[in-house]
Design a protein around this motif. Structure first.
Motif, short mmCIF file in Angstrom:
data_model
loop_
_atom_site.label_atom_id
_atom_site.label_comp_id
_atom_site.label_asym_id
_atom_site.label_seq_id
_atom_site.Cartn_x
_atom_site.Cartn_y
_atom_site.Cartn_z
N LEU A 113 -39.29 -17.76 -9.63
CA LEU A 113 -38.36 -17.32 -10.67
C LEU A 113 -37.49 -18.47 -11.18
CD1 LEU A 113 -37.22 -14.05 -8.86
CD2 LEU A 113 -39.05 -14.27 -10.56
N GLN A 114 -37.75 -19.68 -10.70
CA GLN A 114 -37.00 -20.87 -11.12
C GLN A 114 -37.88 -21.70 -12.04
OE1 GLN A 114 -33.92 -20.83 -10.14
NE2 GLN A 114 -34.20 -19.18 -8.68
N ILE A 115 -37.28 -22.70 -12.70
CA ILE A 115 -38.04 -23.55 -13.62
C ILE A 115 -39.31 -24.03 -12.92
CG2 ILE A 115 -36.82 -25.69 -12.97
CD1 ILE A 115 -36.87 -26.40 -16.02
N ASP A 116 -40.42 -23.98 -13.65
CA ASP A 116 -41.71 -24.37 -13.08
C ASP A 116 -41.81 -25.90 -13.14
OD1 ASP A 116 -44.33 -24.89 -12.44
OD2 ASP A 116 -45.13 -23.19 -13.59
N ASP A 117 -41.70 -26.55 -11.99
CA ASP A 117 -41.65 -28.02 -12.01
C ASP A 117 -42.96 -28.65 -12.49
OD1 ASP A 117 -43.14 -27.65 -9.71
OD2 ASP A 117 -41.69 -28.61 -8.36
N LEU A 136 -30.78 -19.83 -10.15
CA LEU A 136 -30.65 -18.45 -10.59
C LEU A 136 -30.85 -17.47 -9.43
CD1 LEU A 136 -30.22 -17.22 -13.50
CD2 LEU A 136 -32.64 -16.63 -13.41
N TYR A 137 -30.08 -16.42 -9.44
CA TYR A 137 -30.09 -15.36 -8.42
C TYR A 137 -29.56 -15.85 -7.07
CZ TYR A 137 -33.38 -13.23 -11.80
OH TYR A 137 -33.97 -12.73 -12.93
N GLY A 138 -29.08 -17.11 -7.03
CA GLY A 138 -28.59 -17.66 -5.76
C GLY A 138 -29.64 -18.44 -5.01
N ARG A 139 -30.74 -18.74 -5.70
CA ARG A 139 -31.87 -19.40 -5.05
C ARG A 139 -31.96 -20.86 -5.48
NH1 ARG A 139 -37.81 -16.79 -4.77
NH2 ARG A 139 -38.90 -18.58 -3.93
N CYS A 140 -32.16 -21.74 -4.53
CA CYS A 140 -32.19 -23.17 -4.84
C CYS A 140 -33.39 -23.50 -5.74
CB CYS A 140 -32.27 -23.97 -3.54
SG CYS A 140 -32.28 -25.74 -3.86
N ALA A 141 -33.11 -24.11 -6.89
CA ALA A 141 -34.17 -24.44 -7.86
C ALA A 141 -34.67 -25.88 -7.71
CB ALA A 141 -33.65 -24.23 -9.28
N TYR A 142 -33.98 -26.64 -6.86
CA TYR A 142 -34.35 -28.06 -6.73
C TYR A 142 -35.69 -28.18 -6.00
CZ TYR A 142 -34.26 -32.96 -5.37
OH TYR A 142 -34.59 -34.27 -5.19
N THR A 143 -36.53 -29.10 -6.48
CA THR A 143 -37.73 -29.47 -5.72
C THR A 143 -37.79 -31.00 -5.70
OG1 THR A 143 -39.16 -29.55 -7.68
CG2 THR A 143 -39.00 -27.42 -6.55
#
Ligand SMILES: Cc1ncc(COP(=O)(O)O)c(C=O)c1O
Length: 361
Positions: A113-117, A136-143
């Motif tokens: 649900l986060q930006i598709d790296d 978003l939603y409290g979930r870490c989007a970093y990869t």
């Protein structure tokens, strides 16, 4: 009725301490840029793991101040591009356009649900200066891949940490992060408040000044600033609530674990996420007939919300994007339903919701 978010119940848990904090500010006779702000900023910077925290009026201002400061420093110019997930809350995008920068919308992955790296490199042009990730939603989007892309292309990594206070190292993973303390956030004020965190000495100095009319010395103005400060009462109350944030996030994680392990209805898709990666600001489920599911829960005494019913590119304020096709984003916005998930809920209430979900046909 099980409320989606009972803010009174949440703040009542700290009633005496919050009232004492307000009284301290009232007794001090000092309402802005004082001791309560200094203390909260230093505690929050330590909590997030950055050298600086600069309080400001709200989360949108925090993000906007980051871009304005980069423009002031010549790192970005009007018309430069910023990559941002297409399925974010509108404020992430407003911060970019408000500064005369151009948002480049990238689809999320249906899984995270986060930006598709995997889609980011294709969106980079000679004018791309930054990637804004939104937890978003409290979930870490970093990869690691995102970090690597930013390093290779010399781009700034900006975090929108409005929804993920206390999640892993969010807020300290990029060059600067904007935080919102809107009342409904995991760390919520009793009004509006926000902050920027960063390790960058120069950026911190410019942001602090720009949030204070562009002035670091009374009646001397170095930058075209604005008035965006956190007030002492909000800072004092946030300082109280910060002490409980980890425990309250843990309660959210426990509730999410119950939903994940016990909701087995094949008509309802549960997010796929580990405990480490998420502080569950929002617990989203997905259902093809989302509105019918929401009505069913409402009829059975459970209040839910939708985050968010209309994606940014379909909003009237961004009418030039209205014909864009972003099918993953559109699917998420069509199917998402947010379940109650916060520290004011009892296990009994959570189990009632789970039973209702499993009995939904
Ligand atoms: C992802 C995201 N970004 C930015 C904001 C803006 O924060 P604020 O409401 O404090 O301006 C919010 C919250 O409202 C948000 O959820």
């Amino acid at each position: 009725m099980i409320k989606y978010l009972d803010l009174k119940a949440i703040n009542d848990m700290h009633d005496a301490e919050l009232r004492a904090a307000v009284n301290r500010v009232m007794d001090s006779g000092w309402y802005l840029k004082g001791e309560a702000t200094r203390l909260f900023e230093s505690h929050y910077a330590e909590y997030i793991g950055t050298k600086y925290c600069i309080g400001c009026a709200n989360g949108l201002d925090a993000l906007t101040l980051i871009f304005r400061a980069y423009i002031q420093l010549g790192v970005m110019q009007k018309g430069d591009e910023v990559i941002v997930p297409a399925n974010t809350y509108i404020a992430s995008i407003l911060a970019i356009t408000e500064c005369g920068l151009t948002p480049v919308l990238v689809e999320p992955s249906l899984d995270t649900l986060q930006i598709d790296d995997a889609l980011i490199e294709a969106a980079i042009t000679p004018r791309t200066r930054a990637i804004m990730i939104v937890h978003l939603y409290g979930r870490c989007a970093y990869t690691d891949r995102i970090g690597d892309i930013c390093r290779r292309h010399g781009m700034k990594l900006i975090e929108d940490n409005a929804q993920a206070h206390g999640c892993k190292k969010t807020g300290s993973l990029g060059h600067a992060a904007g935080h919102s303390f809107y009342p409904g956030k995991n760390l919520g004020a009793l009004g509006d408040a926000g902050a920027v965190t960063t390790d960058d000495d120069v950026l911190a100095e410019v942001i602090r000044s720009m949030g204070n009319y562009g002035s670091s010395k009374k009646y001397v103005f170095d930058y075209l600033g604005r008035n965006s400060r956190i007030d002492e009462i909000q800072a004092a109350m946030l300082d109280v609530k910060l002490k409980y944030l980890d425990a309250e996030n843990q309660r959210r994680k426990d509730i999410a674990a119950l939903y994940i392990s016990k909701v087995t209805n094949p008509l309802i898709r549960i997010p796929n996420c580990s405990d480490r990666d998420c502080v569950w600001h929002i617990f989203p489920v997905f259902c093809r007939h989302r509105d019918r599911l929401q009505q069913y829960l409402q009829d059975n005494g459970v209040e839910t919300q939708i985050h968010y019913p209309i994606p940014p590119h379909k909003q009237r304020c961004y009418s030039s994007w209205n014909k864009l096709s972003l099918p993953i984003t559109e699917q998420i916005h069509k199917e998402e339903l947010s379940l109650p998930c916060n520290q004011a809920l009892t296990d009994e209430q959570v189990n009632t919701i789970i039973d209702l979900l499993n009995n939904y046909k």
